[in-house]
Design an enzyme around this catalytic site. Sequence first.
Site, PDB file in Angstrom:
ATOM      1  N   SER A 155     -57.297 106.211  14.232  1.00  0.00           N
ATOM      2  CA  SER A 155     -56.981 106.261  12.799  1.00  0.00           C
ATOM      3  C   SER A 155     -58.087 106.993  12.070  1.00  0.00           C
ATOM      4  O   SER A 155     -59.241 107.015  12.528  1.00  0.00           O
ATOM      5  CB  SER A 155     -56.877 104.836  12.242  1.00  0.00           C
ATOM      6  N   TYR A 168     -60.781  96.430  11.756  1.00  0.00           N
ATOM      7  CA  TYR A 168     -59.804  97.458  12.134  1.00  0.00           C
ATOM      8  C   TYR A 168     -60.501  98.797  12.326  1.00  0.00           C
ATOM      9  O   TYR A 168     -60.324  99.474  13.342  1.00  0.00           O
ATOM     10  CB  TYR A 168     -58.741  97.548  11.040  1.00  0.00           C
TER      11      TYR A 168
HETATM   12  N1  LIG Z   1     -49.619 103.454   9.319  1.00  0.00           N
HETATM   13  C1  LIG Z   1     -50.808 104.041   9.122  1.00  0.00           C
HETATM   14  O1  LIG Z   1     -51.195 104.409   7.991  1.00  0.00           O
HETATM   15  C2  LIG Z   1     -51.706 104.295  10.287  1.00  0.00           C
HETATM   16  C3  LIG Z   1     -52.786 105.170  10.080  1.00  0.00           C
HETATM   17  C4  LIG Z   1     -53.640 105.437  11.137  1.00  0.00           C
HETATM   18  C5  LIG Z   1     -53.427 104.864  12.373  1.00  0.00           C
HETATM   19  N2  LIG Z   1     -52.385 104.012  12.548  1.00  0.00           N
HETATM   20  C6  LIG Z   1     -52.235 103.429  13.879  1.00  0.00           C
HETATM   21  O2  LIG Z   1     -50.997 103.822  14.408  1.00  0.00           O
HETATM   22  C7  LIG Z   1     -50.497 102.803  15.256  1.00  0.00           C
HETATM   23  C8  LIG Z   1     -49.094 102.434  14.811  1.00  0.00           C
HETATM   24  O3  LIG Z   1     -49.165 102.026  13.462  1.00  0.00           O
HETATM   25  P1  LIG Z   1     -47.857 101.795  12.576  1.00  0.00           P
HETATM   26  O4  LIG Z   1     -48.293 101.960  11.184  1.00  0.00           O
HETATM   27  O5  LIG Z   1     -46.724 102.590  13.115  1.00  0.00           O
HETATM   28  O6  LIG Z   1     -47.641 100.241  12.828  1.00  0.00           O
HETATM   29  P2  LIG Z   1     -46.345  99.300  12.729  1.00  0.00           P
HETATM   30  O7  LIG Z   1     -45.292  99.953  11.933  1.00  0.00           O
HETATM   31  O8  LIG Z   1     -46.863  97.981  12.344  1.00  0.00           O
HETATM   32  O9  LIG Z   1     -45.869  99.254  14.262  1.00  0.00           O
HETATM   33  C9  LIG Z   1     -46.720  98.675  15.203  1.00  0.00           C
HETATM   34  C10 LIG Z   1     -46.055  98.705  16.564  1.00  0.00           C
HETATM   35  O10 LIG Z   1     -46.933  98.042  17.480  1.00  0.00           O
HETATM   36  C11 LIG Z   1     -46.307  96.855  17.985  1.00  0.00           C
HETATM   37  N3  LIG Z   1     -47.318  95.810  18.073  1.00  0.00           N
HETATM   38  C12 LIG Z   1     -48.049  95.303  17.050  1.00  0.00           C
HETATM   39  N4  LIG Z   1     -48.846  94.325  17.484  1.00  0.00           N
HETATM   40  C13 LIG Z   1     -48.628  94.211  18.808  1.00  0.00           C
HETATM   41  C14 LIG Z   1     -49.144  93.347  19.816  1.00  0.00           C
HETATM   42  N5  LIG Z   1     -50.036  92.382  19.551  1.00  0.00           N
HETATM   43  N6  LIG Z   1     -48.685  93.505  21.077  1.00  0.00           N
HETATM   44  C15 LIG Z   1     -47.779  94.452  21.366  1.00  0.00           C
HETATM   45  N7  LIG Z   1     -47.257  95.302  20.465  1.00  0.00           N
HETATM   46  C16 LIG Z   1     -47.671  95.161  19.200  1.00  0.00           C
HETATM   47  C17 LIG Z   1     -45.190  96.550  16.984  1.00  0.00           C
HETATM   48  O11 LIG Z   1     -44.088  95.839  17.533  1.00  0.00           O
HETATM   49  P3  LIG Z   1     -44.033  94.214  17.488  1.00  0.00           P
HETATM   50  O12 LIG Z   1     -44.432  93.804  16.099  1.00  0.00           O
HETATM   51  O13 LIG Z   1     -42.648  93.833  17.861  1.00  0.00           O
HETATM   52  O14 LIG Z   1     -45.012  93.796  18.510  1.00  0.00           O
HETATM   53  C18 LIG Z   1     -44.752  97.948  16.597  1.00  0.00           C
HETATM   54  O15 LIG Z   1     -43.922  98.520  17.582  1.00  0.00           O
HETATM   55  C19 LIG Z   1     -51.496 101.638  15.176  1.00  0.00           C
HETATM   56  O16 LIG Z   1     -52.402 101.694  16.259  1.00  0.00           O
HETATM   57  C20 LIG Z   1     -52.229 101.919  13.880  1.00  0.00           C
HETATM   58  O17 LIG Z   1     -53.525 101.391  13.904  1.00  0.00           O
HETATM   59  C21 LIG Z   1     -51.526 103.709  11.536  1.00  0.00           C
END
Ligand SMILES: NC(=O)c1ccc[n+]([C@@H]2O[C@H](COP(=O)([O-])OP(=O)(O)OC[C@H]3O[C@@H](n4cnc5c(N)ncnc54)[C@H](OP(=O)(O)O)[C@@H]3O)[C@@H](O)[C@H]2O)c1
Length: 280
Positions: A155, A168
């Site tokens: 991130s 985080y």
């Molecule tokens: N959104 C942003 O602004 C952003 C920015 C930079 C980086 N990121 C990174 O990108 C990645 C995805 O983010 P996102 O925003 O798409 O998140 P999201 O919409 O919350 O999706 C998270 C995904 O990970 C799974 N997950 C969460 N906790 C888990 C656990 N304990 N065990 C197994 N699976 C788990 C969730 O499914 P379940 O809940 O069913 O487990 C879901 O498929 C993350 O690593 C995040 O740190 C996000």
Amino acid sequence: MNAVDLFRLDGARALVTGGSRGIGRAVAEGLADAGCDLVVTARTLSALDSTVRAVEDRGRKAVALDGDLAGPGVAAALVDRAASALGGLDVVVHNAGTLPTAEDGSPLLLPLQHAEQGDWETVITVNLNATAAVCRASHPYLLESARASLVLMSSVAGVVGTPMMEAYAATKAAQLSLARSLAVGWARQGIRVNALCPGWTRTDMTAFASEADVLSDWLTSHVPMGRWATTDEVVGAALFLASPAASFVTGHALVVDGGLAVPDGGLAGHPKPSSPFAAA
Ligand SMILES: NC(=O)c1ccc[n+]([C@@H]2O[C@H](COP(=O)([O-])OP(=O)(O)OC[C@H]3O[C@@H](n4cnc5c(N)ncnc54)[C@H](OP(=O)(O)O)[C@@H]3O)[C@@H](O)[C@H]2O)c1
């Protein structure tokens, strides 16, 4: 050579963790467009149905596996099950991650001095310890692949200071370090390792901020491009790192953040509302 073909991954076997929604789902669909068969994982099996359908609609194989990365041994078991389902692994996009979460499921935004040590440890367990376990478990499979690529979804929070999200941000910075160290260690083994650093992207994880005007305005005021990313805007970078287009790219952190991490992105001159956290 047609340069566009460098982005193709026909017949590649790919694992995307956290593939049920948000960035992971978009990346899974992008990899399927490029020709990958996929295993997608999440805690909630039923939530993976729509990703599986989307991959199958693209004519590719899709397998859903559930497992909580916070559980002991779960990350490694998911990798083994994924490799078994696909007959090996060529591409691993370890995307699943979490923010500290309150009991009601909402994100727990607290400065470090007010946060509990247990909240810190939960985030370290899921975001960092599971990342190490996924990397370790993927190694023997990637070793067997002629086009091995491991992509860690870090991130921009791992690049810039991110108050209220110290745990985080620390895990995301650690993923960058891990990607660099593994890239060097595994380079002669034919395994590329890179990190992808999205900026603020509209997903379920960030809905608490993107759907709250004050917080959203404050966050985007620090983004030179002045807006949130869509998940589709992360896919091209993931595909690049996963594909032969990046065949000489390893140990890189690819930032996709609308300019947020540019020093000083703040010079874009957008009006800066005062911080909603100013009193914290
Ligand atoms: N959104 C942003 O602004 C952003 C920015 C930079 C980086 N990121 C990174 O990108 C990645 C995805 O983010 P996102 O925003 O798409 O998140 P999201 O919409 O919350 O999706 C998270 C995904 O990970 C799974 N997950 C969460 N906790 C888990 C656990 N304990 N065990 C197994 N699976 C788990 C969730 O499914 P379940 O809940 O069913 O487990 C879901 O498929 C993350 O690593 C995040 O740190 C996000």
